[in-house]
Design a protein around this motif. Structure first.
Motif, mmCIF file in Angstrom:
data_model
loop_
_atom_site.group_PDB
_atom_site.id
_atom_site.type_symbol
_atom_site.label_atom_id
_atom_site.label_comp_id
_atom_site.label_asym_id
_atom_site.label_seq_id
_atom_site.Cartn_x
_atom_site.Cartn_y
_atom_site.Cartn_z
ATOM 1 N N PRO A 93 -0.680 5.588 2.578
ATOM 2 C CA PRO A 93 -0.833 4.307 1.886
ATOM 3 C C PRO A 93 0.526 3.622 1.760
ATOM 4 C CG PRO A 93 -1.004 6.107 0.315
ATOM 5 C CD PRO A 93 -0.849 6.739 1.659
ATOM 6 N N LYS A 94 0.579 2.356 2.125
ATOM 7 C CA LYS A 94 1.845 1.646 2.007
ATOM 8 C C LYS A 94 1.961 1.057 0.608
ATOM 9 C CE LYS A 94 2.199 1.634 6.705
ATOM 10 N NZ LYS A 94 1.120 2.609 6.751
ATOM 11 N N PRO A 95 3.160 1.097 0.036
ATOM 12 C CA PRO A 95 3.319 0.477 -1.282
ATOM 13 C C PRO A 95 3.358 -1.040 -1.146
ATOM 14 C CG PRO A 95 5.403 1.396 -0.534
ATOM 15 C CD PRO A 95 4.410 1.729 0.522
ATOM 16 N N ASP A 96 2.294 -1.567 -0.600
ATOM 17 C CA ASP A 96 2.250 -3.005 -0.336
ATOM 18 C C ASP A 96 0.793 -3.432 -0.322
ATOM 19 O OD1 ASP A 96 2.363 -5.573 0.582
ATOM 20 O OD2 ASP A 96 3.768 -5.135 2.208
ATOM 21 N N PRO A 97 0.369 -4.202 -1.310
ATOM 22 C CA PRO A 97 -1.054 -4.562 -1.386
ATOM 23 C C PRO A 97 -1.528 -5.396 -0.205
ATOM 24 C CG PRO A 97 0.226 -5.766 -3.005
ATOM 25 C CD PRO A 97 1.134 -4.754 -2.427
ATOM 26 N N ARG A 98 -0.578 -5.963 0.524
ATOM 27 C CA ARG A 98 -1.014 -6.769 1.670
ATOM 28 C C ARG A 98 -1.291 -5.910 2.887
ATOM 29 N NH1 ARG A 98 3.373 -11.542 0.860
ATOM 30 N NH2 ARG A 98 2.612 -12.251 -1.186
ATOM 31 N N GLU A 99 -0.906 -4.623 2.808
ATOM 32 C CA GLU A 99 -1.188 -3.740 3.933
ATOM 33 C C GLU A 99 -2.170 -2.682 3.487
ATOM 34 O OE1 GLU A 99 1.722 -2.432 6.690
ATOM 35 O OE2 GLU A 99 3.273 -3.663 5.764
ATOM 36 N N LYS A 100 -3.439 -3.048 3.572
ATOM 37 C CA LYS A 100 -4.445 -2.125 3.075
ATOM 38 C C LYS A 100 -4.832 -1.109 4.163
ATOM 39 C CE LYS A 100 -6.234 -3.773 -1.018
ATOM 40 N NZ LYS A 100 -5.133 -4.471 -1.628
ATOM 41 N N LEU A 101 -5.183 0.065 3.717
ATOM 42 C CA LEU A 101 -5.657 1.085 4.643
ATOM 43 C C LEU A 101 -6.984 0.639 5.245
ATOM 44 C CD1 LEU A 101 -5.203 4.337 2.551
ATOM 45 C CD2 LEU A 101 -3.943 3.759 4.610
ATOM 46 N N PRO A 102 -7.122 0.818 6.536
ATOM 47 C CA PRO A 102 -8.425 0.493 7.107
ATOM 48 C C PRO A 102 -9.433 1.530 6.646
ATOM 49 C CG PRO A 102 -7.027 1.550 8.747
ATOM 50 C CD PRO A 102 -6.178 1.362 7.513
ATOM 51 N N GLU A 103 -10.714 1.151 6.600
ATOM 52 C CA GLU A 103 -11.704 2.129 6.154
ATOM 53 C C GLU A 103 -11.721 3.307 7.124
ATOM 54 O OE1 GLU A 103 -15.232 1.174 4.315
ATOM 55 O OE2 GLU A 103 -15.586 3.332 4.149
ATOM 56 N N VAL A 110 -8.522 -1.713 -12.292
ATOM 57 C CA VAL A 110 -7.189 -1.735 -12.896
ATOM 58 C C VAL A 110 -6.560 -0.365 -12.722
ATOM 59 C CG1 VAL A 110 -5.911 -1.927 -15.062
ATOM 60 C CG2 VAL A 110 -7.790 -3.502 -14.571
ATOM 61 N N ALA A 111 -5.356 -0.343 -12.199
ATOM 62 C CA ALA A 111 -4.671 0.933 -12.031
ATOM 63 C C ALA A 111 -3.677 1.112 -13.159
ATOM 64 C CB ALA A 111 -3.949 0.975 -10.690
ATOM 65 N N LEU A 112 -3.664 2.322 -13.706
ATOM 66 C CA LEU A 112 -2.715 2.662 -14.740
ATOM 67 C C LEU A 112 -1.662 3.537 -14.045
ATOM 68 C CD1 LEU A 112 -2.750 2.049 -17.712
ATOM 69 C CD2 LEU A 112 -4.011 4.139 -18.094
ATOM 70 N N VAL A 113 -0.470 2.998 -13.905
ATOM 71 C CA VAL A 113 0.555 3.709 -13.140
ATOM 72 C C VAL A 113 1.655 4.170 -14.070
ATOM 73 C CG1 VAL A 113 2.357 3.419 -11.417
ATOM 74 C CG2 VAL A 113 0.134 2.412 -11.033
ATOM 75 N N GLY A 114 2.088 5.405 -13.890
ATOM 76 C CA GLY A 114 3.182 5.891 -14.718
ATOM 77 C C GLY A 114 3.589 7.272 -14.287
ATOM 78 N N GLU A 115 4.745 7.681 -14.731
ATOM 79 C CA GLU A 115 5.225 9.021 -14.401
ATOM 80 C C GLU A 115 4.737 10.001 -15.462
ATOM 81 O OE1 GLU A 115 9.284 8.462 -12.201
ATOM 82 O OE2 GLU A 115 9.348 7.478 -14.143
ATOM 83 N N ILE A 136 -6.173 5.959 -12.562
ATOM 84 C CA ILE A 136 -4.895 6.468 -13.026
ATOM 85 C C ILE A 136 -4.166 7.182 -11.911
ATOM 86 C CG2 ILE A 136 -3.829 8.118 -14.613
ATOM 87 C CD1 ILE A 136 -6.771 7.280 -16.030
ATOM 88 N N THR A 137 -2.899 6.857 -11.725
ATOM 89 C CA THR A 137 -2.126 7.499 -10.674
ATOM 90 C C THR A 137 -0.638 7.401 -10.950
ATOM 91 O OG1 THR A 137 -1.630 7.499 -8.310
ATOM 92 C CG2 THR A 137 -2.129 5.392 -9.291
ATOM 93 N N HIS A 138 0.115 8.319 -10.386
ATOM 94 C CA HIS A 138 1.565 8.238 -10.490
ATOM 95 C C HIS A 138 2.121 7.620 -9.208
ATOM 96 C CE1 HIS A 138 0.759 11.848 -8.195
ATOM 97 N NE2 HIS A 138 1.920 11.613 -7.620
ATOM 98 N N ASN A 139 1.232 7.372 -8.252
ATOM 99 C CA ASN A 139 1.640 6.923 -6.927
ATOM 100 C C ASN A 139 1.399 5.425 -6.760
ATOM 101 O OD1 ASN A 139 1.803 6.402 -4.146
ATOM 102 N ND2 ASN A 139 1.136 8.469 -3.638
ATOM 103 N N MET A 140 2.484 4.663 -6.721
ATOM 104 C CA MET A 140 2.360 3.206 -6.632
ATOM 105 C C MET A 140 1.647 2.765 -5.361
ATOM 106 S SD MET A 140 3.850 1.509 -9.138
ATOM 107 C CE MET A 140 4.801 0.061 -8.734
ATOM 108 N N ALA A 141 1.909 3.476 -4.276
ATOM 109 C CA ALA A 141 1.295 3.078 -3.010
ATOM 110 C C ALA A 141 -0.222 3.218 -3.090
ATOM 111 C CB ALA A 141 1.854 3.925 -1.874
ATOM 112 N N VAL A 142 -0.679 4.280 -3.733
ATOM 113 C CA VAL A 142 -2.124 4.466 -3.901
ATOM 114 C C VAL A 142 -2.686 3.334 -4.742
ATOM 115 C CG1 VAL A 142 -3.839 5.925 -5.047
ATOM 116 C CG2 VAL A 142 -2.131 6.939 -3.554
ATOM 117 N N ALA A 143 -1.974 2.978 -5.806
ATOM 118 C CA ALA A 143 -2.428 1.881 -6.655
ATOM 119 C C ALA A 143 -2.523 0.588 -5.841
ATOM 120 C CB ALA A 143 -1.476 1.702 -7.839
ATOM 121 N N ALA A 144 -1.559 0.382 -4.966
ATOM 122 C CA ALA A 144 -1.554 -0.849 -4.163
ATOM 123 C C ALA A 144 -2.801 -0.961 -3.312
ATOM 124 C CB ALA A 144 -0.313 -0.880 -3.264
#
Lengths: 329, 293, 326
Positions: free
Chosen positions: A259-269, C36-41, C211-219
């Motif tokens: 997963p990229k830390p970028d909401p504009r780059e979503k994972l494809p299904e 809504v994602a709750l992100v934190g360490e 809930i996650t600690h991983n920002m990328a997952v939240a994104a």
């Protein structure tokens, strides 16, 4: 030309699994792995659960005895060296574990944890020298000196991991195996530890084998990278090229899953519903064939050998072999 | 002692984990009731010569079989001996028996169990089969068996208790060693080049002792009871040595006319063993917390 | 009206070492069909908050103040019985470790059937099993009918998590609370589960508190992200804003500390460590580690400031200089 401090050839590690009184099956945790590690460089090992990456790391420093293959460390063949002869060499190769909560003896003070390797290998000749060296190490891992008299349970995860690193550095090793050193830590602490590891490498020219399931972290730390699946290194090469231009179908799938830390780059299904299977008495053929969208007939028949594709890269995939026949891709 | 401590890596008894555990213990109800009882027992035993008003072995026949009075708080027995003094000295005997017996069992069990667990493989299997055989005997019978082999007497009671408790400690220790052996920090010790002996002494032993401590406390109470039982049966401590079980034996002939002869030893036995059991329960609660959903 | 509205919630833990202020005056809302994602360490209080909403806190925890409004009803004012009806039906929860929820002695079918029947008393078992199979199909488990007859140990980690998601959806909840549902999974399985959740959420217009600690997952999954630190919410904003226009210094540092694939630039770590949760400072909880700290930050807690669609708790944006946005 940097010197090679570690040469691994055809390394395999099998674990017996007893089923009933008569049958013994073998888990082929590591199968036919070869690589060379140069001084001051980092080779990363990427893999998911069951890939064999941790077993590889531990076998290379002889915490396990190899089932096949050779390990040449600092010019010495350590593959079958008996423990007694191995022990003095242990000061040159160390390991840092993933879980900072279980890798330090709960009943030993920090000071003693770091002192042990120094005492075992007789690297200090007086109490004073010992104390100085411990202080030096604590400073290098950016821990306050008063931590010496504490017990592991009094420290945070990040602090414990620093202690584990200090312990590993005590004997000035040339090789350190880092087994998921930051996976159990928070993002902010992880960044601190990774930077610390990089600076230690710059100062001491230590070589690292960096094992992790987190591809972003491995690529940040490594010069070269090996991707493992079910005990086999399916792809190997300089980090940038492997990450930016993955060749093996598994590597491609893996990288596209990050997963990229970028909401504009979503994972494809992701359509796939599959997970790696443990390689117990594996039949011949590529271990990824059941999940591979490009599987050829030969993939179920013969193990793909490592195929050179230029740029110091190798892939174990019939798609890249002229032998395979159907020129796909 | 210094050398011993340094060899074990200067592990101090008061590590922060230990301190936290002590705090938890203070709050545990079972422990709070049991520990004072055990403390009283220990004090009685230790300070027996200072507390006992009369000689426990020599009595005044003219004052035989007297009920409790201001002169003899617990009355006297058939030979005119002051029962209170005998109780107090009996505590001392029980204390010696329990402590010595359990210590023998612990030391032997810890050595046996840790070697078995550490070496593993068929050595472990063989050693544990022997333990299994010993454990197959019902407690008391094993004690009686040993006692009848070695004969009566205080020393022999101690040996009997040591022998019959030893298998349990061996098994517990071996279990703890097996668990600890798999830890990362033990593997890390190998990685830094520790010798096998060093790993056993510095890493495995200090982390395996908790279950042994808990069990030791529980078994202390049980051994006092066993020693009393042996003495009651005539296999243990011999008269005129004051021992609670032996005292009850002697009281058998005077059940109706001098109940003070068996009431007090029985009472003290019950309370003391209860104290040890509660203390052990408390220790168990604190050291092996059960996971709540 | 938002589906879930947490108002000024505080949760304390009573431990041997004193009172721990795990959640301190947190306010948060989730709309219908919103993620809504709750992100934190670690120590941020995110998991505690999730458990508080479900009223599943351990016995040594206490909700010290605040309200949890679900569909207009304060969950904290309900009796245990009333809450039991809501839990598992209107609000469902999935956790990080699939093994804890699945009883190894029951088959998947028995497990799911029990969950269904608990909230549909009087329903026939066949109806429950039919619904269970339907949901197993929805979560893409191959051979759903066969899987119902399997035991948990026969399934892989990813499969088990799918089963739990299916179970959570059995009673058609309007809110799903997912507490680190992918943290224990491999990255490829994580991708499968995340995209699955995304699709299911869209199809059912379900709200999710993730809930996650991983920002990328939240994104990947969140419409809005709430950043928590040491028991407090520091910033709540639409996901794009959090990544492209982060306001709070902590949010910014968090984003800069994430290693990105293909990016070899040196990471900028946060100095210091999380504060002791047993003490509640007078001022901003992030004061000790904040590069932009001012004297006022030490003296008093920053109020909430609204900037566009974002809500941030930081003195940089409050007071007279409320238009300072950098």
């Amino acid at each position: 030309m940097a010197e090679a401090i570690l040469e691994v050839e055809g390394l395999s590690k099998y674990f017996p699994i007893r089923e009933g009184l008569l049958r013994t099956r073998y888990l082929h945790a590591v199968e036919d792995v070869s690589f060379v590690l140069e001084k001051g460089k980092t080779i990363g090992v990427i893999g998911e659960t069951g890939s064999g990456k941790t077993t590889l790391g531990k076998t290379v420093i002889r915490l396990y005895k190899p089932s096949k293959g050779r390990i040449i460390f600092r010019g010495t063949d350590i593959t079958s060296l008996p423990e007694k002869r191995l022990r003095p060499l242990r000061k040159y190769m160390q390991i840092v574990y993933q879980d900072p909560y279980s890798s330090l003896n709960p009943r030993m003070r920090i000071r003693d944890i770091i002192a042990r390797p120094l005492l075992i290998h007789r690297l200090v000749s007086s109490r004073e020298e010992l104390d100085n060296r411990i202080r030096e190490l604590l400073e290098e891992v950016e821990l306050p000196i008063n931590v010496m008299y504490r017990y592991p349970h009094e420290l945070s995860g990040g602090q414990r991991q620093r202690v584990a690193i200090a312990r590993a550095l005590a004997t000035e090793p040339e090789l350190i195996v880092l087994d998921e050193p930051t996976s159990a830590l928070d993002v902010s602490v992880q960044a601190q530890i990774l930077n610390l590891l990089k600076s230690i490498q710059r100062t001491h020219k230590t070589s690292y084998i960096f094992i992790s399931h987190d591809i972003s972290v491995v690529s940040y730390m490594s010069d070269e990278v090996m991707v493992m699946y079910s005990g086999v290194v399916v792809e190997k090469g300089p980090t940038d090229t492997v990450i930016n231009n993955p060749k093996h179908p598994y590597t491609r799938m893996l990288i596209s899953s990050v997963p990229k830390p970028d909401p504009r780059e979503k994972l494809p299904e992701v359509m796939e519903v599959a997970e790696p299977r443990l390689p117990i008495d594996p039949p011949p053929g590529c271990r990824y064939r059941d999940r591979c969208p490009y599987a050829l007939h030969i993939c179920s028949k013969k193990d793909p050998p490592p195929i050179s594709i230029g740029g110091r890269r190798t892939v174990r995939c019939w798609l890249y072999s002229s032998e395979a026949g159907t020129g796909r891709e | 002692m210094q050398v011993f401590t340094r060899l074990l890596g200067e592990r101090a008894w008061l590590s922060p984990q230990t301190r936290l555990l002590l705090r938890k213990l203070k709050r545990n109800r079972s422990f709070r009731v049991g520990a004072p009882l055990v403390a009283v027992f220990v004090l009685l035993g230790l300070l027996a010569p200072l507390i006992a008003p009369y000689n426990p072995v020599k009595g005044e026949l003219s004052h035989a079989l007297e009920p409790p009075s201001t002169r003899h708080w617990f009355g006297t027995d058939q030979l005119g001996r002051d029962i209170f003094s005998r109780i107090v000295y009996g505590a001392r005997i029980s204390l010696i028996v329990a402590v010595a017996g359990i210590l023998i069992a612990i030391i032997a069990g810890v050595i046996y169990g840790s070697i078995s667990g550490f070496i593993g493989g068929w050595v472990d299997e063989a050693l544990m089969r022997i333990i299994d055989i010993l454990l197959a005997f019902p407690d008391i019978l094993l004690a009686i068996l040993v006692a009848s082999i070695v004969g009566p007497g205080l020393m022999n009671v101690i040996i009997a208790i040591g022998v019959y408790n030893f298998p349990q400690f061996a098994r517990i220790m071996r279990g703890a060693v097996l668990a600890v052996k798999e830890s990362d920090y033990v593997e890390a010790a190998r990685a830094i080049g520790e010798s096998r002996v060093s790993i056993l002494l510095r890493y495995i032993l200090p982390n395996s002792l908790y279950p042994v401590v808990v069990h030791g406390t529980l078994r202390s109470g049980a051994s006092i009871l066993t020693a009393a039982a042996l003495s009651f049966l005539g296999l243990g401590v011999q008269p005129p040595t004051p021992e609670w079980g032996a005292m009850i034996n002697e009281a058998m002939k005077y059940l109706d006319i001098a109940p003070q002869m068996w009431v007090f030893p029985s009472l003290f036995l019950i309370i003391t063993v209860l104290g040890f059991n509660l203390m052990g329960d408390g220790l168990n609660d604190v050291l092996n917390p059960r996971i709540k959903e | 009206m938002p589906l879930l509205e947490v108002v000024n919630l505080s949760v304390n833990y009573y431990t041997d070492e004193g009172v721990v202020y795990a959640v301190d005056k947190v306010s948060l809302s989730i709309g219908r069909g919103e993620v809504v994602a709750l992100v934190g360490e670690s120590g941020s209080g995110k998991s505690t908050l999730a458990h508080a909403v479900m009223r599943l806190l351990p016995e040594y925890a206490e909700i010290a103040s605040g309200r949890i409004m679900f569909d207009g009803v304060d969950l904290l004012s309900l009796t245990d019985e009333e809450m039991n009806k809501i839990r598992g039906r209107d609000i469902s929860m999935i956790f990080q470790e699939p093994n804890i929820a699945l009883n190894p002695v029951f088959t998947i079918g028995e497990f799911m059937k029990d969950v269904y029947l608990a909230h549909h008393p009087g329903a026939k078992p066949e109806e429950a099993l039919k619904k269970a199979a339907e949901l197993l199909r929805a979560v893409r488990i191959p051979s759903p009918e066969k899987t119902l007859k399997r035991y948990p140990h026969e399934l892989s980690g990813g499969m088990k998590q799918r089963v739990l998601i299916a179970t959570a959806l059995l009673n058609e909840p309007s809110l799903l609370i997912a507490d680190e549902p992918t943290s224990a999974l491999d990255v490829s399985v994580q991708a499968q589960i995340l995209t699955l959740l995304r699709r299911l959420q869209r199809e059912r217009r379900m709200s999710i508190l993730f809930i996650t600690h991983n920002m990328a997952v939240a994104a990947q999954i969140a419409d809005r992200i709430a950043v928590m630190y040491a028991g407090k919410v520091l910033e709540i904003a639409p996901t794009e804003d959090i990544f492209y226009k982060p306001l709070h210094p902590y949010t910014r540092m968090l984003i800069k500390a994430i290693p990105r694939l293909g990016d070899k630039r040196e990471l900028t770590p946060l100095p210091g460590t999380i504060p002791d949760l047993r003490r509640r400072p007078q001022g901003c909880i992030f004061y000790d580690r904040c590069p932009s700290a001012k004297p006022v930050c030490k003296r008093s807690e920053p109020p909430a400031t609204r900037l566009g669609n974002a809500l941030v708790y930081c003195w940089l944006y409050s007071g007279k200089k409320s238009h300072r946005r950098e």
